[in-house]
Design a protein around this motif. Sequence first.
Motif, short mmCIF file in Angstrom:
data_model
loop_
_atom_site.label_atom_id
_atom_site.label_comp_id
_atom_site.label_asym_id
_atom_site.label_seq_id
_atom_site.Cartn_x
_atom_site.Cartn_y
_atom_site.Cartn_z
N UNK A 1 -168.22 35.77 5.88
CA UNK A 1 -167.23 36.11 6.68
C UNK A 1 -165.99 36.41 6.15
N UNK B 1 -163.20 34.90 7.55
CA UNK B 1 -162.33 33.66 7.19
C UNK B 1 -163.21 32.60 6.55
N UNK C 1 -165.38 30.64 6.49
CA UNK C 1 -166.38 29.68 7.23
C UNK C 1 -166.86 28.62 6.11
N UNK C 2 -166.11 28.17 5.56
CA UNK C 2 -166.60 26.63 4.57
C UNK C 2 -166.53 25.42 5.28
N UNK C 3 -167.16 24.46 4.91
CA UNK C 3 -166.96 23.19 5.32
C UNK C 3 -165.94 22.47 4.57
N UNK D 1 -164.56 19.66 4.19
CA UNK D 1 -164.68 18.28 3.70
C UNK D 1 -165.88 18.28 2.56
N UNK D 2 -166.38 19.52 2.35
CA UNK D 2 -167.48 19.52 1.49
C UNK D 2 -166.68 20.15 0.10
N UNK E 1 -171.09 21.67 -2.98
CA UNK E 1 -171.70 21.25 -1.85
C UNK E 1 -171.83 22.14 -0.86
N UNK F 1 -175.26 24.32 0.52
CA UNK F 1 -175.96 24.21 1.80
C UNK F 1 -177.16 24.96 2.12
N UNK G 1 -159.94 23.16 0.84
CA UNK G 1 -158.45 23.03 1.02
C UNK G 1 -157.51 23.15 -0.15
N UNK G 2 -158.32 23.04 -1.26
CA UNK G 2 -157.50 23.08 -2.68
C UNK G 2 -157.60 24.47 -3.16
N UNK H 1 -172.35 30.98 -2.02
CA UNK H 1 -173.15 30.37 -0.79
C UNK H 1 -174.41 31.33 -0.40
#
Lengths: 223, 832
Positions: free
Chosen positions: A91, A93, A95-97, A99-100, A104, A108, A142-143, A156
């Motif tokens: 996508x 944006x 669309x990753x999770x 907090x994983x 991880x 998924x 986030x990092x 993924x």
Amino acid sequence: MQIIEAKNLNKTFKMGDLDIEVLKDINLSIESGEFVSIMGPSGSGKSTLLYLIGGLDKPTSGSVKIKGNELSEMKDKEQSIMRRRDIGFVFQFYNLIPNLSVEENVILPVLLDGKKLKDYRSRLDDILEVVGLADRRTHTPRELSGGQQQRVAIARALVNEPDIILADEPIGNLDTKTGTEIMQLLQRINREKKKTIVQVTHSKEAADYGNRIINVRDGKVWG
Amino acid sequence: MSVILKFTIRNIKEKKFRTFLILFSIMISSALFFASGAMSGSVAQMMVDRMRSSVGASEIVIHANEKSPSGYMTTSAAEAFGEDMDFIVGNVFGQGIYKADSKEIFKIDLNGYVFSELQMMNPVALEAEYKLHPFSGKKIILSSATAEKLKLAPGDSMDLKINDVRHRFVISGIAQPKGVFLEDGRTNNAVVPRETLAALFNAKGRVSAIHMKPKDMSRKQELIDSLSKAYGRYTVSETIPEEDIRRGADAFNVPFMMMVVMVLVISVFIIYTSFRVITTEMLPVIGTFRSIGATKRMTDLVLLTESIAYGVAGGALGCILGIGVLKIMMNMMLIESDRAAGFTAAVQYDWTQMLAAFILAVALSVVSSIIPIIRVSRISVKDIVLNKIESIKKKKRFRLWLGLILLASVIIAPRTAPRNAAIPVDMLCLVLASISVTLLIPYITGWFIKLFEGIYTYVFGNEGILAAKNLRENKSVLNNISLLSMGISALLIINTISFSVSKEVGNAYRALDYDIEFWAPGLDRQKLMLTEKIDGVADAYGNYQAYNTELAGSKDSISCIIGAEPNKFDEYFDMGIVGDKESLIKELGRDRNIIISNGLKEKFGVDMGDSIKLRTKRGDRPYKIIGFCETIMYNGQIAIVSDKYLKSDMQMKYYNDMLVKTSKPPEVVSENIKKYFGNQDIYIRTMEEMEKSNNESNKALFSIFRIFSIMAMVIGVFGILNNFAISFMERKRSLAMFRSMGMSKGQIIKMIFIEALSGGIVGGAVGVFSGVVNISIVPYVLRAIDLPIPIHYSAVLMAFSLAGGVAVTLIASVSPALKSSRLNIIEAVKYE
């Protein structure tokens, strides 16, 4: 071999009392191993077409066949399994999770498919190597920079070794340099891993990385 | 500014459930705070009203005591104070026996009054009369209830046996069941002319009691002192010691305040989490407003105004609801006899209590929302507009340490706090326990997941792994666990206290090893021997007890001192004497020795071998402590001495009551005893009846407790529902992403249910744990209000709490699970 086929595809959205025809009688066919770019201006219906191909939305009429299977005849579970095994999504944006970690996030689809993680360790290593994130595997989205996040999304999409990768504006949120790197990566995946890639873009440069361009305007395929 | 305000109002209107939840939490909190605050006043008022019913406006009373030369006195010395009094009313008491046509015998309490004086002190409302005036001779006024029961009407004659002589009275009036005629269904009150009754008791010109009301109430004490001099050998006192009653009732609201603290903590949590969402949602809008010139102060003020608006509305509604709650609570306080007497519960509150509840509501809302507001205020406008809000989570290790330190304080502080600081310290500990649990929940959940990850994968498959990851990281899921644990903890505390009290009350009765207790006038050794001969009586015990005995040189007192008859005491009482029971009881008879309860030991700060000086009728007498006992009889404020010393020091002529062991069914023996004592005024109860009446009064109190805990749980459940809704909103995008990757609807539902199940287990377990920690504080609170009830932990209750927690989260997750499966994937994934 024909891997994606759309026949007489129509999609109408309701906006208040109005019916908006987003796609009008679309017919297309994509062969296995192709890298197709669907191009068109904003609101032309190109993303809707991609989502219909991926089974994320239902057409108002017409049919979509993936590897010869008619989507509208599939139950939710069968469609879900198809999305896990035959299709990988990328996508705009990412669309990753959030907090994983990177690995991880990548793993998924394997989890969703009920497979054992230990059987996928080496494949995960390979994929992370391909997308150039082996040294970032324990970081969270986030990092990471935008480009790195999109690489995670591509990894993924690849992890279950699907035949088809559907990408919606994959470089729409990235700067030119990073965008070029991502497009080169997709091109490499198409060539080396023989994956069929369908991307939606409004950039001519990005579209040129593919080997066929489908122009969509006002809900119709042109040329 | 007005545009921003308009936007806020629209926002409040649009988010109906959230607005309802915040208002509901504030409303319930302030209502319960108000009701608890006003409870002690209302309870005191109820007690005063109960007492006032028989004495009306009387403020000072003079009556005979043990030292008085006679049970009667003249009013002449009181008349000397006539100018200072609104009224001086003398009355004579007596009893008569009425034998109905059905041969049934009724005891009639006779009150001799001058009718006009009675009307002044405690007006009688007559329903019917027959030649009432002049109110002299053998005329009698009955209550409507008694008249109906005895099938008597105005003009009928009524034969009463008074002092074994039959007298014929004429029914001259039927009164409404109010004032002197307020009856509890067992007693039958009647008013007769004072002089008639005095003459029947050979007390012509004299009265049993004198009631007065000072014109100037500020001189009440001065008048009592002067009257005490005039009636040196009689008791002159306040008719109703209102101040003492009110002070006594103050301790009553402590357990309720404990519950209010729990409810407040839950509310703070709900409002805080709701405001976090409100501020996050409003962030882009705040950025827009600030970018076009609104100051930080303006936007802060708007958020604060929203918070104050919730406080004001919730506070106003809470005060209204509070009055209703108070009314319900007071009605529940009414015991069966009150209802039978047509007694209604007075609700007493003042505007300061209402204002306090209102201020609490506003403060609750503002304090709970201020942290999210400040956090938003600190973000620079550039960062908001560019959406560059720092979201990298730092490992906040200090939370773990702070949580552990708070938990340790909660365990240590109540055990070390001085008795007089126990209540505030323990209340604070309840709050700290909840904060500590909230801080520790993420870690506990993490540990739980780590521990059970393997099992999860095995049992639930890969959806189990995904759920485990969400549980560890998702803030809303963690908030749900915290809320659940607080709710369960509150519920567990209340139910454990109720359970402990019912168990202890049961134990207390098991400590009394006899079948019947009764009281009749002049119970002495001779009557004891006669009682033992009654059919069905296996054995009898004459029980001496002294009540509210003061300690010399201190303000402390002992609620009840039992006089033990060394040879039989052990057979009738099991007072939980620590050590060699038999030899300690024998030891009591050897000298002025005393066994005191552990509650008193702690209260007085005394130990074995110390002496305590009792204020007895024969002066101050030292008693040596030779042992201790563990009992909740008389709330654990009890001591045992030898009957010999108690009788002589307290100058007791008669037993307080007689205890009977039966060889036939107690009800049968009870009838035999009644028959044997014939016309005498006898008060008799079987053990079963005693237990029943005690359970009834406990039931009322614990029903109110239960209302509190259920309200705490209701708020908690609403909070959980809200959090699940918030959690769904926050996770919409990631859930859609899961769907795009091929997660089926079934898998999504399964994952959410596994999360709910695990959250329920962790929340339930932590709730039970924090409940146990909080319950361990409760004995210290109860001891501080002289109610030393041992706490019994019930495994069944804990298991139910755990199961309840799981059920609540599972039910709350139904809606988000269904919504997630119907999610519009494209809408959720397409836009940032």
